[in-house]
Design an enzyme around this catalytic site. Structure first.
Site, mmCIF file in Angstrom:
data_model
loop_
_atom_site.group_PDB
_atom_site.id
_atom_site.type_symbol
_atom_site.label_atom_id
_atom_site.label_comp_id
_atom_site.label_asym_id
_atom_site.label_seq_id
_atom_site.Cartn_x
_atom_site.Cartn_y
_atom_site.Cartn_z
ATOM 1 N N LEU A 154 10.906 -20.652 -4.500
ATOM 2 C CA LEU A 154 9.894 -19.774 -3.892
ATOM 3 C C LEU A 154 8.531 -19.924 -4.573
ATOM 4 C CD1 LEU A 154 9.250 -17.203 -2.067
ATOM 5 C CD2 LEU A 154 9.829 -15.860 -4.098
ATOM 6 N N HIS A 179 2.139 3.412 -8.998
ATOM 7 C CA HIS A 179 1.992 1.973 -9.270
ATOM 8 C C HIS A 179 3.174 1.468 -10.091
ATOM 9 C CE1 HIS A 179 -1.848 2.184 -7.442
ATOM 10 N NE2 HIS A 179 -2.474 2.788 -8.442
ATOM 11 N N ASP A 185 0.831 -1.216 0.000
ATOM 12 C CA ASP A 185 0.000 0.000 0.000
ATOM 13 C C ASP A 185 0.863 1.262 0.000
ATOM 14 O OD1 ASP A 185 -2.388 1.383 -0.025
ATOM 15 O OD2 ASP A 185 -2.669 1.285 2.147
HETATM 16 C C1 IPE Z 1 -5.326 -2.771 -0.129
HETATM 17 O O1 IPE Z 1 -5.018 -1.434 -0.308
HETATM 18 C C2 IPE Z 1 -5.309 -3.485 -1.438
HETATM 19 C C3 IPE Z 1 -4.001 -3.630 -2.075
HETATM 20 C C4 IPE Z 1 -2.853 -3.279 -1.581
HETATM 21 C C5 IPE Z 1 -4.025 -4.252 -3.363
HETATM 22 P P1 IPE Z 1 -6.148 -0.310 -0.406
HETATM 23 O O2 IPE Z 1 -5.457 0.980 -0.522
HETATM 24 O O3 IPE Z 1 -7.121 -0.646 -1.474
HETATM 25 O O4 IPE Z 1 -6.863 -0.456 1.013
HETATM 26 P P2 IPE Z 1 -7.925 0.498 1.732
HETATM 27 O O5 IPE Z 1 -9.089 0.642 0.816
HETATM 28 O O6 IPE Z 1 -7.249 1.810 1.986
HETATM 29 O O7 IPE Z 1 -8.250 -0.216 3.009
HETATM 30 C C1 IPE Z 2 -1.739 0.212 -3.247
HETATM 31 O O1 IPE Z 2 -1.450 1.578 -3.269
HETATM 32 C C2 IPE Z 2 -1.847 -0.376 -4.637
HETATM 33 C C3 IPE Z 2 -3.194 -0.817 -5.003
HETATM 34 C C4 IPE Z 2 -4.237 -0.817 -4.229
HETATM 35 C C5 IPE Z 2 -3.363 -1.314 -6.347
HETATM 36 P P1 IPE Z 2 -2.624 2.655 -3.264
HETATM 37 O O2 IPE Z 2 -2.963 2.979 -4.676
HETATM 38 O O3 IPE Z 2 -3.744 2.202 -2.420
HETATM 39 O O4 IPE Z 2 -1.872 3.873 -2.594
HETATM 40 P P2 IPE Z 2 -2.504 4.916 -1.552
HETATM 41 O O5 IPE Z 2 -3.019 4.146 -0.392
HETATM 42 O O6 IPE Z 2 -3.565 5.673 -2.270
HETATM 43 O O7 IPE Z 2 -1.333 5.785 -1.181
HETATM 44 MG MG MG Z 3 -4.142 2.430 -0.423
#
Ligand code: IPE
Ligand code: IPE
Ligand code: MG
Length: 253
Positions: free
Chosen positions: A137, A43, A26
């Protein structure tokens, strides 16, 4: 510390290196925003961290690495971000398959990929096939995955098997539910980057007794130092599985 061959695996013994590490990757969006860039740039930068994490896991003898790449809730994001993520996924797959095969990594995707574009689905199938015989792995990518989806799917499998007369109601044990899930191994260590203290519908059943390490580092900045800190944290835990500390210490003697 003397070994007795009849002694079952003791809680704590496995605390050296976690057998199964799961990561909620995240913070990509925040990383990009901090740099005045679009979310997709975060990303893209995150793909490099994925590579670093896989390499680290292989080098440290971790058995399985399960990475949360796209949740069942992430469809709610803007259409441009979702399609950008799909493109990135497909690009990373076609670039990395050779590398996975060369490094003896067994690759698998879990989640409902039926909504994914055809080119992504075929790239997944190809990578899974090319690495199926590998013994190193086990790399599992959770894509359009949700913990509740996994449990509901397992329930469907069991109902189908009961209807077919293969199992009866009394056969439905915790082990049988586990065996019907997309991810059948309990997680030893869960890492979440980006600082949020929540599970976000990741592996619900499999996280029952995991150690949890939350890092404020944003996913694109994740490197071997952060991974090592998480392993050190894990090593310092006493895994009691419901027992008392005294019992755990006794079983170690
Ligand atoms: C969780 O991250 C999903 C992934 C890392 C793929 P999100 O950014 O979607 O989670 P929430 O919505 O903040 O809980
Ligand atoms: C996690 O990073 C990646 C995915 C959920 C695909 P985010 O896109 O949720 O990044 P933040 O939480 O907005 O910083
Ligand atoms: Mg996020």
């Amino acid at each position: 510390m003397s070994g007795n061959l009849n002694t079952p695996i003791r809680p704590g013994d496995e605390a050296r290196v976690p057998g199964h590490v799961a990561i909620i990757m995240d913070g990509n969006g925040r990383w990009a925003r901090q740099r005045g860039q679009i979310r997709l740039a975060g990303h893209r930068a995150g793909v490099k961290s994925v590579r670093r994490a896989i390499e680290f896991a292989g080098r440290h003898g971790i058995g399985q690495l399960t990475l949360f790449a796209f949740s069942s809730e992430n469809w709610k994001r803007p259409e441009t971000e979702v399609s950008g993520l799909m493109e990135l996924f497909s690009w990373a797959l076609s670039n990395e398959t050779k590398h996975l095969a060369e490094n003896n990594i067994r690759f698998r995707v879990v989640g409902d990929i039926s909504r994914f574009p055809e080119n992504v689905r075929s790239a997944i199938a190809e990578a899974e096939k090319a690495t199926a015989g590998n013994t190193g792995l086990r790399l599992v990518i959770a894509a359009n995955y949700g913990g509740r989806w996994d449990i509901a799917s397992a329930a469907r499998i069991l109902v189908r098997r009961a209807r077919a007369g293969e199992i009866s109601e009394d056969d439905v044990s915790e082990d049988l539910v586990t065996a019907s899930l997309a991810v059948t191994d309990d997680v030893d260590l869960l890492i979440r980057t980006g600082g949020e203290r929540r599970i976000s519908n990741f592996l619900l059943w499999q996280l029952a007794y995991s150690e949890i390490y939350i890092s404020d580092v944003l996913w694109p900045d994740f490197d071997s130092k952060v991974f090592q800190t998480a392993l050190d944290y894990y090593r310092g835990r006493e895994r009691r599985f419901g027992r008392t500390s005294e019992q755990v210490q006794e079983r170690r003697l």
